[in-house]
Design a protein around this motif. Structure first.
Motif, short mmCIF file in Angstrom:
data_model
loop_
_atom_site.label_atom_id
_atom_site.label_comp_id
_atom_site.label_asym_id
_atom_site.label_seq_id
_atom_site.Cartn_x
_atom_site.Cartn_y
_atom_site.Cartn_z
N PRO A 97 15.02 12.51 -16.94
CA PRO A 97 13.80 12.08 -16.24
C PRO A 97 14.06 11.13 -15.08
CG PRO A 97 13.57 11.80 -18.62
CD PRO A 97 14.97 12.23 -18.39
N ALA A 98 15.01 10.20 -15.23
CA ALA A 98 15.28 9.25 -14.15
C ALA A 98 15.88 9.93 -12.93
CB ALA A 98 16.20 8.14 -14.65
N ILE A 99 16.79 10.88 -13.17
CA ILE A 99 17.40 11.60 -12.05
C ILE A 99 16.38 12.52 -11.37
CG2 ILE A 99 19.21 13.22 -11.38
CD1 ILE A 99 20.09 10.33 -12.18
N ARG A 100 15.51 13.12 -12.18
CA ARG A 100 14.45 13.95 -11.57
C ARG A 100 13.53 13.08 -10.73
NH1 ARG A 100 14.80 16.52 -16.69
NH2 ARG A 100 13.00 15.40 -17.53
N TRP A 101 13.22 11.86 -11.20
CA TRP A 101 12.40 10.95 -10.41
C TRP A 101 13.10 10.62 -9.10
CZ3 TRP A 101 13.43 6.17 -8.39
CH2 TRP A 101 12.33 5.47 -7.86
N ALA A 102 14.38 10.26 -9.17
CA ALA A 102 15.12 9.87 -7.97
C ALA A 102 15.25 11.03 -6.99
CB ALA A 102 16.50 9.34 -8.35
N SER A 103 15.31 12.25 -7.50
CA SER A 103 15.45 13.42 -6.63
C SER A 103 14.19 13.64 -5.79
CB SER A 103 15.74 14.67 -7.47
OG SER A 103 16.96 14.53 -8.17
N GLY A 104 13.03 13.18 -6.28
CA GLY A 104 11.79 13.36 -5.54
C GLY A 104 11.13 12.05 -5.15
N VAL A 105 11.93 10.99 -5.02
CA VAL A 105 11.40 9.65 -4.78
C VAL A 105 10.58 9.58 -3.50
CG1 VAL A 105 13.51 8.88 -3.59
CG2 VAL A 105 12.01 7.19 -4.68
N GLY A 135 25.17 -10.72 -9.12
CA GLY A 135 26.18 -9.98 -8.38
C GLY A 135 27.12 -9.23 -9.31
N ARG A 136 28.24 -8.78 -8.76
CA ARG A 136 29.25 -8.05 -9.54
C ARG A 136 28.63 -6.82 -10.22
NH1 ARG A 136 30.72 -13.42 -12.64
NH2 ARG A 136 28.57 -13.78 -11.97
N ASP A 137 28.78 -6.69 -11.52
CA ASP A 137 28.27 -5.51 -12.23
C ASP A 137 26.92 -5.79 -12.88
OD1 ASP A 137 29.42 -7.32 -13.97
OD2 ASP A 137 30.22 -5.81 -15.33
N GLN A 138 26.09 -6.59 -12.23
CA GLN A 138 24.79 -6.97 -12.79
C GLN A 138 23.98 -5.75 -13.22
OE1 GLN A 138 22.91 -10.32 -13.05
NE2 GLN A 138 22.13 -8.80 -14.50
N ARG A 139 23.74 -5.65 -14.52
CA ARG A 139 22.93 -4.53 -15.02
C ARG A 139 21.54 -5.03 -15.39
NH1 ARG A 139 26.43 -5.80 -19.16
NH2 ARG A 139 25.45 -6.37 -21.16
N PHE A 140 20.59 -4.10 -15.35
CA PHE A 140 19.21 -4.41 -15.70
C PHE A 140 18.55 -3.10 -16.10
CE2 PHE A 140 18.89 -2.75 -11.54
CZ PHE A 140 17.58 -2.38 -11.31
N LYS A 141 17.30 -3.18 -16.56
CA LYS A 141 16.58 -1.99 -17.00
C LYS A 141 15.53 -1.59 -15.97
CE LYS A 141 18.56 -2.11 -21.11
NZ LYS A 141 19.58 -1.10 -21.53
N LEU A 142 15.39 -0.28 -15.78
CA LEU A 142 14.29 0.29 -15.02
C LEU A 142 13.49 1.20 -15.94
CD1 LEU A 142 15.63 1.31 -11.48
CD2 LEU A 142 13.79 -0.32 -11.97
N PHE A 143 12.17 1.14 -15.83
CA PHE A 143 11.29 2.00 -16.60
C PHE A 143 10.60 2.96 -15.64
CE2 PHE A 143 11.88 -1.81 -19.06
CZ PHE A 143 11.94 -1.38 -20.38
N PHE A 144 10.63 4.25 -16.00
CA PHE A 144 10.08 5.32 -15.16
C PHE A 144 8.84 5.91 -15.81
CE2 PHE A 144 14.57 4.91 -14.43
CZ PHE A 144 14.72 5.05 -13.07
N PRO A 145 7.88 6.35 -15.02
CA PRO A 145 6.66 6.94 -15.59
C PRO A 145 6.89 8.34 -16.11
CG PRO A 145 6.57 7.03 -13.20
CD PRO A 145 7.82 6.27 -13.55
N ARG A 171 16.01 3.18 -18.59
CA ARG A 171 17.39 3.46 -18.23
C ARG A 171 18.03 2.19 -17.69
NH1 ARG A 171 16.38 7.14 -20.95
NH2 ARG A 171 16.62 9.39 -20.53
N THR A 172 19.36 2.13 -17.77
CA THR A 172 20.12 0.97 -17.32
C THR A 172 20.78 1.27 -15.99
OG1 THR A 172 20.57 0.40 -19.64
CG2 THR A 172 21.91 -0.69 -17.96
#
Length: 250
Positions: A102-110, A37-47, A78-79
């Motif tokens: 790249p992550a924002i471009r991925w999210a824009s066309g998710v 919870g709270r500000d829990q951060r983690f990593k995401l890997f994008f193709p 990305r975090t």
């Protein structure tokens, strides 16, 4: 092992504003994903373009092997902050600011079914949670830019409603989403101008690293906050990508 890899795929997505999208991920092993919870951060890997899923090495020395891979083919790391978590799924909010990488471009066309890899916590008390107010805290100061909005929302949801909280949110010019309190990127001036309550504070501030350093100096040097009661995180740095910051830290 406090953190582990999880194969996830998109099961839902919806626009929050014209400049933000919420993506819900699910996966076969997410019962082990133990967000704190709270500000829990983690990593995401994008193709990379043309890949169905990101290429990410697993195991003890994954980071060294990932760094040794061809940057043109290895998964983009990305975090992010866990926006909300339910049985077998979690949400991530993406700010769709202009000129994103790249992550924002991925999210824009998710699309539903898109596959990513997450590196997330397997224990709720983990090093990816920074918001830890001491027991004697009498009030909380929160401040961040648009990249900190998911963490700010999760922190508010976690806090005892009886604990007074004072929050400031700003956005960089060109990154402003509807509802942002300030759209000039300045977090220091409004906090400096504010009348803060008496009592023992705890501060959590996050966003562009230059702004956050300046705000921390103000709180410690001008407001007299104990520096150990100010948690500060540079989520991004003007003129640098996360890849640049990873290379600098290596």
């Amino acid at each position: 092992m406090t953190f582990d890899f999880f194969d996830v795929q998109v099961v839902r997505h919806r626009a929050l504003t014209p400049a933000a999208v919420r993506v819900t991920f699910a996966g076969p092993d997410l019962d082990r994903f133990a967000g704190g919870g709270r500000d829990q951060r983690f990593k995401l890997f994008f193709p990379r373009p043309g890949q169905a899923a990101p290429l990410v090495p697993r195991g003890e020395d994954w980071f060294g092997r990932w760094r040794a891979m061809d940057p043109a083919t290895r998964g983009v790391m990305r975090t992010y902050t866990v926006g909300a978590q339910r049985d077998g799924e979690f949400d991530v909010d993406f700010a769709l600011h202009p000129g994103g990488g790249p992550a924002i471009r991925w999210a824009s066309g998710v699309s539903v079914g898109d596959r990513l890899v997450a590196l997330g916590p397997t224990e709720p008390d983990n090093g990816g949670v920074d918001f830890r107010p001491p027991p004697d805290t009498e009030w909380v100061l929160l401040a961040g830019d648009d990249t900190a909005v998911p963490a700010l929302a999760a922190i508010h949801a976690w806090l005892d409603p009886a604990l007074p909280v004072h929050t400031w949110v700003a956005a960089e010019p060109g990154r402003c989403r509807p509802g942002a309190v300030r759209c000039d990127g300045d977090l220091v001036s409004p906090v400096r101008a504010a009348t803060l309550p008496a009592g023992t504070p705890y501060a959590w501030i996050a966003g562009e690293s230059g702004q956050i350093r300046a705000l921390r100096r103000h709180l410690v040097q001008e407001r007299g906050f104990d520096r150990h009661r100010v948690t500060f995180t540079g989520y991004w740095r003007r003129g640098a990508t996360e890849d640049d910051l990873i290379a600098e830290a290596a």
